[in-house]
Enzyme design. Structure first.
Site, PDB file in Angstrom:
ATOM      1  N   GLY A  74     -31.428   3.498  25.367  1.00 13.14           N
ATOM      2  CA  GLY A  74     -30.843   5.044  24.985  1.00 13.14           C
ATOM      3  C   GLY A  74     -31.361   5.035  24.129  1.00 13.14           C
ATOM      4  O   GLY A  74     -31.294   4.192  22.797  1.00 13.14           O
ATOM      5  N   ASP A 123     -32.461  -4.529  22.321  1.00 13.94           N
ATOM      6  CA  ASP A 123     -32.902  -5.587  22.285  1.00 13.94           C
ATOM      7  C   ASP A 123     -34.072  -5.627  23.317  1.00 13.94           C
ATOM      8  O   ASP A 123     -35.128  -6.281  23.217  1.00 13.94           O
ATOM      9  CB  ASP A 123     -31.968  -6.758  22.403  1.00 13.94           C
ATOM     10  CG  ASP A 123     -30.500  -6.724  23.505  1.00 13.94           C
ATOM     11  OD1 ASP A 123     -30.948  -5.598  23.825  1.00 13.94           O
ATOM     12  OD2 ASP A 123     -30.251  -7.454  23.501  1.00 13.94           O
ATOM     13  N   THR A 125     -29.231   1.398  18.218  1.00 22.78           N
ATOM     14  CA  THR A 125     -28.313   1.774  18.962  1.00 22.78           C
ATOM     15  C   THR A 125     -27.162   1.847  18.653  1.00 22.78           C
ATOM     16  O   THR A 125     -26.538   0.878  17.708  1.00 22.78           O
ATOM     17  CB  THR A 125     -28.801   0.866  20.293  1.00 22.78           C
ATOM     18  OG1 THR A 125     -27.142   0.604  20.816  1.00 22.78           O
ATOM     19  CG2 THR A 125     -28.250  -0.637  19.186  1.00 22.78           C
ATOM     20  N   ASP A 163     -24.677   1.210  20.489  1.00 24.80           N
ATOM     21  CA  ASP A 163     -23.880  -0.131  20.466  1.00 24.80           C
ATOM     22  C   ASP A 163     -23.319  -1.233  18.895  1.00 24.80           C
ATOM     23  O   ASP A 163     -22.630  -1.902  18.869  1.00 24.80           O
ATOM     24  CB  ASP A 163     -24.243  -1.135  21.506  1.00 24.80           C
ATOM     25  CG  ASP A 163     -24.306  -0.057  22.378  1.00 24.80           C
ATOM     26  OD1 ASP A 163     -23.610   1.270  22.934  1.00 24.80           O
ATOM     27  OD2 ASP A 163     -25.124   0.306  23.543  1.00 24.80           O
ATOM     28  N   ASP A 216     -25.200  -3.615  18.887  1.00 27.11           N
ATOM     29  CA  ASP A 216     -25.445  -4.962  19.852  1.00 27.11           C
ATOM     30  C   ASP A 216     -26.098  -6.120  19.217  1.00 27.11           C
ATOM     31  O   ASP A 216     -26.340  -7.040  20.018  1.00 27.11           O
ATOM     32  CB  ASP A 216     -24.687  -4.898  20.796  1.00 27.11           C
ATOM     33  CG  ASP A 216     -26.274  -4.212  21.056  1.00 27.11           C
ATOM     34  OD1 ASP A 216     -26.638  -3.287  21.268  1.00 27.11           O
ATOM     35  OD2 ASP A 216     -25.857  -4.060  22.922  1.00 27.11           O
ATOM     36  N   ARG A 231     -21.364  -0.974  25.688  1.00 25.55           N
ATOM     37  CA  ARG A 231     -21.768  -1.368  26.379  1.00 25.55           C
ATOM     38  C   ARG A 231     -20.823  -2.870  26.859  1.00 25.55           C
ATOM     39  O   ARG A 231     -20.137  -3.268  26.875  1.00 25.55           O
ATOM     40  CB  ARG A 231     -23.277  -1.980  26.828  1.00 25.55           C
ATOM     41  CG  ARG A 231     -24.138  -0.921  27.007  1.00 25.55           C
ATOM     42  CD  ARG A 231     -26.250  -1.460  27.021  1.00 25.55           C
ATOM     43  NE  ARG A 231     -25.988  -2.543  25.936  1.00 25.55           N
ATOM     44  CZ  ARG A 231     -27.119  -2.674  25.409  1.00 25.55           C
ATOM     45  NH1 ARG A 231     -28.559  -2.162  27.473  1.00 25.55           N
ATOM     46  NH2 ARG A 231     -27.404  -3.228  24.984  1.00 25.55           N
TER      47      ARG A 231
HETATM   48  P1  ATP Z   1     -30.000  -0.123  24.688  1.00 27.55           P
HETATM   49  O1  ATP Z   1     -29.166  -0.879  23.645  1.00 27.55           O
HETATM   50  O2  ATP Z   1     -29.887   1.345  24.684  1.00 27.55           O
HETATM   51  O3  ATP Z   1     -29.722  -0.230  26.192  1.00 27.55           O
HETATM   52  P2  ATP Z   1     -32.660  -1.309  24.731  1.00 27.55           P
HETATM   53  O4  ATP Z   1     -33.465  -1.506  23.971  1.00 27.55           O
HETATM   54  O5  ATP Z   1     -32.112  -2.408  25.042  1.00 27.55           O
HETATM   55  O6  ATP Z   1     -31.478  -0.590  24.677  1.00 27.55           O
HETATM   56  P3  ATP Z   1     -33.471  -1.634  27.120  1.00 27.55           P
HETATM   57  O7  ATP Z   1     -33.456  -0.709  28.934  1.00 27.55           O
HETATM   58  O8  ATP Z   1     -33.008  -3.091  27.720  1.00 27.55           O
HETATM   59  O9  ATP Z   1     -32.966  -0.980  26.463  1.00 27.55           O
HETATM   60  O10 ATP Z   1     -35.185  -1.908  27.462  1.00 27.55           O
HETATM   61  C1  ATP Z   1     -35.860  -0.740  27.214  1.00 27.55           C
HETATM   62  C2  ATP Z   1     -37.133  -0.777  27.746  1.00 27.55           C
HETATM   63  O11 ATP Z   1     -38.061  -2.248  26.963  1.00 27.55           O
HETATM   64  C3  ATP Z   1     -37.677  -1.473  29.139  1.00 27.55           C
HETATM   65  O12 ATP Z   1     -37.534  -0.476  30.166  1.00 27.55           O
HETATM   66  C4  ATP Z   1     -38.858  -2.433  29.347  1.00 27.55           C
HETATM   67  O13 ATP Z   1     -39.650  -1.204  29.280  1.00 27.55           O
HETATM   68  C5  ATP Z   1     -38.693  -3.314  27.780  1.00 27.55           C
HETATM   69  N1  ATP Z   1     -38.488  -4.405  28.630  1.00 27.55           N
HETATM   70  C6  ATP Z   1     -37.200  -4.523  28.445  1.00 27.55           C
HETATM   71  N2  ATP Z   1     -37.222  -6.515  28.015  1.00 27.55           N
HETATM   72  C7  ATP Z   1     -38.735  -6.734  28.570  1.00 27.55           C
HETATM   73  C8  ATP Z   1     -38.766  -7.476  28.987  1.00 27.55           C
HETATM   74  N3  ATP Z   1     -38.174  -9.061  29.088  1.00 27.55           N
HETATM   75  N4  ATP Z   1     -40.226  -7.671  29.105  1.00 27.55           N
HETATM   76  C9  ATP Z   1     -40.436  -6.988  28.798  1.00 27.55           C
HETATM   77  N5  ATP Z   1     -41.142  -5.508  28.519  1.00 27.55           N
HETATM   78  C10 ATP Z   1     -39.463  -5.007  28.109  1.00 27.55           C
END
Ligand code: ATP
Length: 325
Positions: A16, A108, A130, A132, A134, A176
């Site tokens: 995000g 994360d 983010t 959040d 978090d 979230r």
């Molecule tokens: P937000 O907090 O805004 O949701 P985020 O970074 O946690 O941000 P995610 O959708 O969980 O958002 O992860 C973003 C991208 O990171 C995923 O679409 C994927 O491409 C990659 N990703 C997430 N988890 C993994 C994993 N375990 N291994 C490899 N790539 C990953």
């Protein structure tokens, strides 16, 4: 010790978006440029990495970026990164493009992608962004302060009309599964009560009783903050109206909380974190996440950082409970 072997680094934004991501990109580009390191901006997160969707970023190319919300590199989710083929493809693309390191700005999930890439031999650094707040290993994530301010501004406006009509306003705030944003917003707007996913509450004592007390203390309107992870704001409003008879309206702030020009705090911390991310790569380190601890910037191993636990600020929670009515 700085490694002069670093000639080119990549940067992407993933997950995000958050206000201040652009400020971090700018700091990374400028910090690299002063050390004669070129920067490839990878568009649309990891999917851009897999597809070679990249643009060379110069110091001049990031002029005017600091106050802009969103992310100039766009952001996306990329399910292919969850497969070994996808990870191989991403690592091969980094090598093909001559990247000596990659900075991943995101949450994360994005750091798990960075971790997996570093295990494929690509030096990576995560920068936490983010709204959040978090991410477990850092006290602060880029975007949180701006999102708080946006929510506060909206709720202050809502309060004017709620006061005129003597209504109750139930406002759903993002976050979230975490209640950090809702708790800060609840304290800052002087909410009648704040409902958080981390706190299992008896509805009557958490919501109805504070409204009753508020009325006794002369309040003619009420603001209830509901964290996204707590449950549906509409359910809360229905119960409030049934129990009190007060005309109750729901507002879901939604994605407006993700937009806008970053606050001073987000600009400064994003700039510090971007600078540190480049320094970490120059120091020859990999698989690190930049973190804000106390009032300074540090870094952790991503795996260790993500295995920590983050708790709600219990002191602030107690304050909120005490001064709410
Ligand atoms: P937000 O907090 O805004 O949701 P985020 O970074 O946690 O941000 P995610 O959708 O969980 O958002 O992860 C973003 C991208 O990171 C995923 O679409 C994927 O491409 C990659 N990703 C997430 N988890 C993994 C994993 N375990 N291994 C490899 N790539 C990953």
């Amino acid at each position: 010790m700085e490694h002069q072997s670093i000639k080119r680094v990549g940067v992407l934004t993933s997950g995000g978006d958050a206000p201040g991501m652009n400020a971090a990109i700018r700091a990374i580009v400028r910090s690299a440029a002063t050390r004669d390191i070129s920067v490839l901006g990878v568009r649309r997160g990891f999917s851009g990495l897999l597809n070679g969707d990249m643009v060379e970023l110069s110091g001049r190319g990031v002029n005017g970026l600091l106050p802009r919300g969103g992310t100039m590199l766009y952001t996306a989710r990329c399910p292919e990164m969850h497969t070994d083929e996808g990870l191989e493809k991403a690592a091969n693309m980094c090598r093909y493009m001559g990247m000596d390191g990659l900075v991943v700005i995101g949450g994360d999930g994005s750091f798990r992608g960075a971790l997996a890439l570093s295990q494929k031999g690509i030096p990576t650094v995560g920068v936490p962004a983010t709204i959040d707040n978090d991410i477990v290993c850092t006290d602060y994530t880029i975007g949180f302060d701006t999102a708080c301010n946006t929510a506060i501004d909206c709720i202050d406006k809502l309060r004017d009309t709620m006061q005129s009509h003597e209504r109750c306003s139930v406002v759903e705030v993002m976050g979230r599964k975490a209640g950090h944003l809702a708790l800060h917003v609840g304290v800052a707007v002087g909410a009648t009560c704040t409902l958080l996913p981390e706190h299992d509450t008896d509805f009557h004592s958490a919501v109805i009783e504070p409204i009753r007390m508020g009325r006794l203390n002369g309040r003619n309107h009420h603001v209830i903050i509901v964290a996204e992870g707590y449950g549906h704001a509409q359910d809360v409003a229905t119960q409030v109206e049934a129990a009190t008879g007060i005309d109750t309206r729901v507002t879901i702030l939604g994605h407006i909380q993700r937009g806008g020009t970053p606050s001073a705090q987000d600009r400064v911390i994003a700039t510090q974190m971007g600078y540190h991310a480049v320094k970490i790569l120059m120091d020859g380190k990999s698989q690190r996440v930049v973190a804000y601890e106390g009032r300074s910037v540090t870094d952790y191993d991503i795996e260790e950082g993500l295995s920590r636990e983050k708790h709600l600020d219990l002191d602030l929670f107690e304050v909120e409970q005490t001064v709410a009515t």
